[in-house]
Each structure stands twice: as structure tokens, then as C-alpha cells.
Design an enzyme around this catalytic site. Structure first.
Site, PDB file in Angstrom:
ATOM      1  N   SER A 165       0.833  -1.200   0.032  1.00  0.00           N
ATOM      2  CA  SER A 165       0.101  -0.013   0.023  1.00  0.00           C
ATOM      3  C   SER A 165       0.812   1.237  -0.062  1.00  0.00           C
ATOM      4  O   SER A 165       1.888   1.461  -0.914  1.00  0.00           O
ATOM      5  CB  SER A 165      -1.061  -0.064   1.294  1.00  0.00           C
ATOM      6  OG  SER A 165      -1.954   0.818   1.106  1.00  0.00           O
ATOM      7  N   ASP A 222      -9.622  -4.734  -5.126  1.00  0.00           N
ATOM      8  CA  ASP A 222      -8.977  -3.823  -4.028  1.00  0.00           C
ATOM      9  C   ASP A 222      -9.881  -2.543  -3.982  1.00  0.00           C
ATOM     10  O   ASP A 222     -10.041  -1.954  -4.984  1.00  0.00           O
ATOM     11  CB  ASP A 222      -7.796  -3.413  -4.561  1.00  0.00           C
ATOM     12  CG  ASP A 222      -6.708  -2.800  -3.290  1.00  0.00           C
ATOM     13  OD1 ASP A 222      -7.509  -2.080  -2.379  1.00  0.00           O
ATOM     14  OD2 ASP A 222      -5.835  -2.846  -3.220  1.00  0.00           O
ATOM     15  N   HIS A 279      -7.691  -5.490  -0.908  1.00  0.00           N
ATOM     16  CA  HIS A 279      -6.405  -5.048  -0.143  1.00  0.00           C
ATOM     17  C   HIS A 279      -5.505  -5.766   0.760  1.00  0.00           C
ATOM     18  O   HIS A 279      -5.919  -5.318   2.036  1.00  0.00           O
ATOM     19  CB  HIS A 279      -6.700  -3.658   0.131  1.00  0.00           C
ATOM     20  CG  HIS A 279      -5.622  -2.713   0.375  1.00  0.00           C
ATOM     21  ND1 HIS A 279      -5.094  -2.146  -0.489  1.00  0.00           N
ATOM     22  CD2 HIS A 279      -5.266  -2.019   1.380  1.00  0.00           C
ATOM     23  CE1 HIS A 279      -3.895  -1.159  -0.312  1.00  0.00           C
ATOM     24  NE2 HIS A 279      -4.086  -1.190   1.018  1.00  0.00           N
TER      25      HIS A 279
END
Length: 217
Positions: free
Chosen positions: A119, A166, A197
């Protein structure tokens, strides 16, 4: 056992290799609001026993979490304001200086050092790693900063892994990374999975193969 010199600006978790002679170093950068403990439990599942792992903590406290850290803050729309950009610049400088100093502490050169991130950590991986002579970069559910310029020298190879479902960092961000890096002439390995995610076993398999394939060169 290798000793890692502490950095005054970074709180670091060090997981030694399961061998007396590690062949490489893998640096893993956590995401926004997590901390350096977040990815540590994954080490056995990477199945890279000859590598030592380093987990630096984000240098800024997260605004909404008592134990969370971040590399920089976001505005409500996920954009970077002046404060965010200043924090990004600080994190970039601190991480770059620390990674460049690692060979003196570990005895392992930068061309045997990998940078990976999840991320926001994936974005930081690209931010610093494209300009460093490291073995490779691994971006998991990450993105490329809009103001990131083309590297001035040959960039290391990059593996990009992202989930089609995601809902935090959309799959379009990964496809944009792939397109931009390919345009810049970077060696890119790109894979999408049916996941959100997160980091699933298939992602760990990609990371392991990316690292071991480079080992064979």
C-alpha cells in the site's frame, strides 16, 4: 549473527536469516496506519530462509490510531497537500540514507538488497527504490506518486502485485504503474489476483519467485 546499527530516526525490527551466511537483505515497508509489526508475521511464509528481513517503522504517528504509523499523511480525498509532501520528502530522505548505509552494517551489498512494500509502503518503495542500485523492488497493492519523475539512471526490476477487488487502492493504480514504468524502460513483472487490499499466499509465491529468479542471473 549480523548486527544492524540502529538509526536514530527509524525504529527497526530485524529478523535474521536462518543461516550463518545470509545471501541477501529484504526491506519491507508497511502501509498507512499500520506499523512495522504488521508484516513481520509473514517472514516464514516468504520461504526465503537465506535472507535477512528488516522492517522499519513509519517515522510519523498516524492521526487516527494510537499505535499506527505512516510515511506521510493524506487529505480526505487521498491527495497530498503541502504537509503531506513535506512528510514524504522527510521519509524519502531518511529511508534512502538508511538503506544506503546498510552494506556497512550487514556486509551485504545493495545489489543483494531488495525493497518491498504494501500500500503506502509500496508507493514509498517506488519513491526511493527506483533511484537506488538495489536488486529489485516489490510493490504489493501500491501506487506511484503523481509527481514521481523518471529515474535518471537504470532502475532495478520491479514486481507489481495487486487485487482486482481492491477497494482501497484500485486496480487502475497498479495498471498505471505498469504503464509508466514500461514507458520508462523498467523491467516489470506484473500480476493481478482476485483479492482485495490484502496479501494472500499467491502474492508471497510471486515475491519468492521474483527474488529467486533474480538469484539465478
Amino acid at each position: 549473527m549480523t548486527q544492524i546499527e540502529p538509526d536514530p530516526q527509524l525504529d527497526i525490527i530485524f529478523v535474521p536469516a536462518r543461516t550463518d551466511a545470509p545471501v541477501g537483505t529484504i526491506v519491507l515497508l508497511h502501509g498507512w496506519g499500520a506499523n512495522h509489526n504488521d508484516l513481520g508475521d509473514l517472514v516464514p511464509y516468504f520461504d526465503l530462509p537465506e535472507y535477512q528481513f528488516l522492517f522499519p517503522n513509519g517515522i510519523f504517528d498516524h492521526e487516527y490510531s494510537d499505535d499506527g504509523k505512516m510515511w506521510y499523511s493524506f487529505t480526505g480525498a487521498g491527495q497530498l497537500n503541502d504537509r503531506s509532501l513535506a512528510q514524504l520528502a522527510t521519509s524519502r530522505e531518511v529511508l534512502t540514507t538508511w538503506i544506503e548505509s546498510l552494506p556497512a552494517s550487514t556486509g551485504i551489498p545493495l545489489d543483494r538488497t531488495w525493497i518491498a512494500g504494501f500500500s503506502q509502503g509500496g508507493a514509498m518503495t517506488l519513491e526511493i527504490g527506483l533511484d537506488l542500485p538495489v536488486a529489485g523492488l516489490i510493490v504489493m497493492s501500491g501506487y506511484l506518486h503523481q509527481n514521481r519523475s523518471k529515474p535518471t539512471q537504470a532502475a532495478p526490476p520491479v514486481a507489481i502485485v495487486h487485487g482486482r477487488q481492491d477497494d482501497v487502492v484500485p486496480i487502475s493504480a497498479a495498471r498505471q504503474i505498469q504503464a509508466r514504468l514500461t514507458e520508462w524502460g523498467v523491467d516489470v513483472r506484473y500480476q493481478e489476483f482476485d483479492m482485495g487490499h490484502s496479501i494472500v499466499p499467491e502474492v508471497l509465491n510471486v515475491v519468492r519467485k521474483f527474488v529467486t529468479d533474480r538469484d539465478k542471473l
